[in-house]
Design a protein around this motif. Structure first.
Motif, short mmCIF file in Angstrom:
data_model
loop_
_atom_site.label_atom_id
_atom_site.label_comp_id
_atom_site.label_asym_id
_atom_site.label_seq_id
_atom_site.Cartn_x
_atom_site.Cartn_y
_atom_site.Cartn_z
N LEU B 95 31.11 71.54 14.52
CA LEU B 95 31.40 71.62 13.08
C LEU B 95 31.94 70.29 12.57
CD1 LEU B 95 33.07 75.14 12.68
CD2 LEU B 95 30.90 74.39 11.69
N GLN B 96 32.83 69.68 13.38
CA GLN B 96 33.40 68.39 12.97
C GLN B 96 32.33 67.31 12.86
OE1 GLN B 96 36.59 67.28 15.56
NE2 GLN B 96 37.92 68.95 14.81
N LEU B 97 31.44 67.32 13.87
CA LEU B 97 30.38 66.32 13.87
C LEU B 97 29.45 66.54 12.66
CD1 LEU B 97 28.95 63.94 15.16
CD2 LEU B 97 27.69 65.54 16.61
N ALA B 98 29.12 67.80 12.42
CA ALA B 98 28.25 68.11 11.29
C ALA B 98 28.90 67.65 9.98
CB ALA B 98 27.96 69.61 11.24
N GLY B 99 30.22 67.84 9.89
CA GLY B 99 30.95 67.42 8.69
C GLY B 99 30.87 65.91 8.48
N ARG B 100 30.83 65.16 9.60
CA ARG B 100 30.72 63.70 9.47
C ARG B 100 29.28 63.26 9.22
NH1 ARG B 100 34.43 63.32 13.85
NH2 ARG B 100 32.80 62.63 15.27
N LEU B 101 28.34 63.97 9.84
CA LEU B 101 26.93 63.58 9.73
C LEU B 101 26.35 63.87 8.35
CD1 LEU B 101 25.23 64.90 13.02
CD2 LEU B 101 25.41 62.53 12.27
N PRO B 107 32.44 73.35 5.06
CA PRO B 107 32.88 74.12 6.23
C PRO B 107 33.12 75.59 5.88
CG PRO B 107 34.32 72.22 5.83
CD PRO B 107 33.39 72.30 4.69
N GLY B 108 33.45 75.89 4.62
CA GLY B 108 33.71 77.27 4.20
C GLY B 108 32.50 78.16 4.41
N THR B 109 31.34 77.67 4.04
CA THR B 109 30.11 78.44 4.21
C THR B 109 29.87 78.72 5.69
OG1 THR B 109 29.23 77.23 2.34
CG2 THR B 109 27.64 78.51 3.61
N ALA B 110 30.06 77.67 6.50
CA ALA B 110 29.86 77.83 7.94
C ALA B 110 30.84 78.85 8.50
CB ALA B 110 30.01 76.49 8.65
N HIS B 137 23.51 77.85 14.44
CA HIS B 137 22.69 76.73 13.97
C HIS B 137 22.20 76.94 12.54
CE1 HIS B 137 22.34 75.59 18.35
NE2 HIS B 137 22.88 74.56 17.76
N LEU B 138 21.93 78.20 12.20
CA LEU B 138 21.58 78.48 10.81
C LEU B 138 22.78 78.19 9.90
CD1 LEU B 138 19.50 79.59 8.79
CD2 LEU B 138 20.42 81.87 9.21
N ALA B 139 23.98 78.56 10.38
CA ALA B 139 25.19 78.30 9.59
C ALA B 139 25.35 76.80 9.31
CB ALA B 139 26.42 78.84 10.32
N LEU B 140 25.07 75.98 10.33
CA LEU B 140 25.17 74.53 10.14
C LEU B 140 24.20 74.06 9.06
CD1 LEU B 140 25.47 73.15 13.81
CD2 LEU B 140 27.29 73.47 12.14
N ARG B 144 25.22 72.94 4.63
CA ARG B 144 24.85 71.70 3.96
C ARG B 144 24.38 71.96 2.53
NH1 ARG B 144 20.46 68.97 7.44
NH2 ARG B 144 20.62 67.49 5.73
N ARG B 145 24.22 73.23 2.20
CA ARG B 145 23.73 73.65 0.88
C ARG B 145 22.53 72.81 0.43
NH1 ARG B 145 29.30 74.02 -2.22
NH2 ARG B 145 29.51 72.07 -1.08
N PRO B 146 21.49 72.86 1.25
CA PRO B 146 20.34 72.00 0.99
C PRO B 146 19.49 72.54 -0.18
CG PRO B 146 19.84 73.50 2.78
CD PRO B 146 21.26 73.77 2.40
#
Lengths: 128, 232
Positions: B95-101, B107-110, B137-140, B144-146
């Motif tokens: 989660l932390q890495l995803a937040g940086r990437l 993070p709330g959605t995840a 993985h879907l949560a990640l 991102r709210r793509p």
């Protein structure tokens, strides 16, 4: 697909027919039978889509159709409700009853029964 | 309606074998499109070309009106069927890495999805059950709210409850602001109601593309359509 109960409506979706038509028909049926009353809150588009596992667009389209028929009303920021007027519901009830009689006539004709014979049968049938 | 993704006559070969053969279609705003076809029909390759992860040999891909680039990556979330970056990490590290990437990562959605799937943050990703891992993985992707969500075989190998949870999460995402979804699957059973449009791939070519409700009216169901077209 398994039946799904929500807000007085039992949805039974069949993957062989357009989902949008089935949602419209099943809401109409629940209203006509009184299982769904006047001024009742409908599930949100998102809730119903998730419950039925259908695309939100499909539910939206069904709701819009039902709004055009005067059966549902959407109030901004409050959600979608069934109508507070008995007339459109009465109209649907009559339409469904008419359709059921048409179906009955079709079956009787296939069985070779005349109008008179059918009327006699109806008069003799036990309503309870 | 705005076209978010457009493929024109896209082709790709691997070692002399045509995997994707002259495919054209568009993904419009507000639409969920299903890419159906048996294993080996070219679905994964086509999705990777669509999001810009591999280049096509021929034809043209337009994502948000331009060539796929780092700029468009911000607005597309891709869930591959294998090979995730989270290997060997704990849930909270991932989660932390995803937040940086990912810019705009929420993070709330995840967190909501993780709670729903009963995934603890301390768990290691490779220790999760298959269903939990898929939902993670879907949560990640969803966090991102793509604008465009691209999913490659998201239900493969999952039990029925996990599949249903995934379908619900995708429907929730469509209702909650993901503009368009492009999803490949070889199993139509769970997704009869999910798509606005369906594309059928066969041997790398596009053999059918139509509105899902139209196909349902014509063939009886998507399942029936799939069987008839594949046999025919």
């Amino acid at each position: 697909m398994e039946p799904i109960k929500v807000a007085g409506i039992t949805f039974r979706l069949d993957a062989t027919k357009p989902f949008y038509e089935q949602i419209v028909a099943q809401v109409c049926g629940a209203l006509a039978r009184g299982e769904l009353g006047l001024e009742e809150r409908m599930p949100s588009v998102r809730e119903l889509a998730q419950l039925l596992k259908v695309n939100p667009n499909t539910v939206m389209r069904a709701y819009q159709d039902l709004e055009r028929s005067g059966l549902l009303v959407t109030y901004r920021g409050q959600g979608t409700f069934t109508t507070n007027k008995p007339e459109p519901v009465e109209r649907i009830r009559r339409e469904l009853a008419h359709g059921a009689v048409q179906d009955l006539v079709g079956v009787m004709r296939q069985l070779g029964l005349s109008r008179e014979q059918t009327m006699t049968l109806i008069q003799e049938v036990d309503w309870e | 309606m705005t076209e978010l993704l457009r493929l024109d006559e896209v082709g790709k070969s691997f070692r002399g074998r045509k995997v994707v053969d002259g495919i054209s279609f568009t993904l419009r705003q507000g639409r969920a499109v299903g890419l159906l076809g048996p294993n080996g029909a070219g679905k994964s390759t086509l999705l990777k070309i669509a999001v810009g992860l591999i280049a096509a040999d021929s034809g043209k891909v337009q994502l948000f009106g331009g060539t796929p680039s780092w700029r468009s990556f911000e607005r597309v979330a891709f869930l591959p069927d294998r090979g995730h970056f989270t290997r060997g990490m704990s849930v909270s590290e991932a989660l932390q890495l995803a937040g940086r990437l990912y810019p705009g990562f929420n993070p709330g959605t995840a967190r909501e999805i993780l709670e729903d799937a009963r995934i603890s943050r301390g768990a290691y990703v490779n220790e999760l059950s298959k269903g939990q891992e898929a939902r993670f993985h879907l949560a990640l992707c969803l966090a991102r709210r793509p604008a465009v969500l691209v999913l490659d075989e998201p239900f493969a190998g999952l039990d029925i409850l996990s599949r249903e949870a995934m379908v619900e999460a995708v429907i929730g995402a469509i209702a909650g602001g993901v503009q368009s979804v492009l999803m490949s699957t070889h199993d139509v059973d769970d997704v009869e109601g999910l798509f606005d449009e369906v594309i059928l791939l066969r041997d790398g070519g596009l053999s059918l593309w139509d509105e899902a409700e139209t196909l349902r009216a014509r063939y009886g169901s998507l399942r029936q359509m799939y069987k008839e077209v594949m046999r025919g």
